[in-house]
Design a protein around this motif. Structure first.
Motif, PDB file in Angstrom:
ATOM      1  N   SER A 121       0.824  -1.194   0.000  1.00 44.52           N
ATOM      2  CA  SER A 121       0.000   0.000   0.000  1.00 44.52           C
ATOM      3  C   SER A 121       0.864   1.253   0.000  1.00 44.52           C
ATOM      4  N   LYS A 122       0.599   2.138  -0.936  1.00 38.87           N
ATOM      5  CA  LYS A 122       1.266   3.436  -1.040  1.00 38.87           C
ATOM      6  C   LYS A 122       2.777   3.340  -1.261  1.00 38.87           C
ATOM      7  N   GLU A 123       3.240   2.221  -1.830  1.00 42.82           N
ATOM      8  CA  GLU A 123       4.649   2.026  -2.155  1.00 42.82           C
ATOM      9  C   GLU A 123       4.753   1.617  -3.621  1.00 42.82           C
ATOM     10  N   ASN A 124       5.748   2.138  -4.306  1.00 43.81           N
ATOM     11  CA  ASN A 124       5.964   1.774  -5.696  1.00 43.81           C
ATOM     12  C   ASN A 124       6.575   0.383  -5.778  1.00 43.81           C
TER      13      ASN A 124
END
Length: 172
Positions: A121-124
């Motif tokens: 989540s919310k990480e590339n």
């Protein structure tokens, strides 16, 4: 006596001549490692190691996301492709930046490991790939520093053909 310090802080990756600017986070220029044979002979106090060839050469690229055109090249281990790293070699001395020279590494590679990823989540997502290197040529300011072509039995250092006599002796 002036001291010169070299520094490389950025580069660009190319696949088959196509720029991948901004897509790779890191490229691993391969280590060059040599096979050594132990030699123990009468009259020698100790054992010495003598070179007998080069070990398999591997490198890698860490990509900052999924790029279909890159993956399409990597997914077929039977098809080699050209991987190039172009970097800016900066030379500093006591007065500051004294020179900037292009450092270019061109490799003929095939895939060894195509990295998967973890999606958070919310990480590339990141993709780490490993490749076998069949030839590598490295130049600085247009001058050849290293050239190895395993299939052709070519090994040059600073323009000197190290295996010239070897190729003649084995009838190549």
């Amino acid at each position: 006596m002036s001291i010169a310090i070299n520094q490389i802080v950025n580069a660009n990756v190319y696949i088959d001549g196509n720029s991948q600017i901004g897509k790779a986070q890191q490229i691993k220029i391969p280590d060059i490692e040599f096979e050594m044979v132990d030699h123990k002979g009468l009259g020698l106090f100790g054992t010495i190691k003598l070179p007998s060839g080069a070990k398999a050469i591997e490198g890698g690229v860490n990509w900052d996301s999924y790029y279909p055109e890159v993956r399409a090249k990597l997914y077929n281990p039977f098809k080699n492709f050209q991987l190039q790293c172009r970097s800016n070699l900066q030379v500093f001395n006591a007065q500051g930046l004294a020179a900037e020279e292009p450092m270019v590494t061109i490799m003929n590679v095939s895939s060894v490991k195509i990295g998967g990823t973890d999606v958070e989540s919310k990480e590339n997502a990141k993709f780490d790939d490993t490749f076998a290197v069949h030839s590598i040529k490295q130049t600085v300011a247009g001058k050849e520093i290293l050239f190895i072509d395993v299939f052709a039995n070519i090994f040059r250092v600073n323009g000197e053909d190290v295996l010239s006599k070897y190729r003649t002796n084995v009838g190549q």
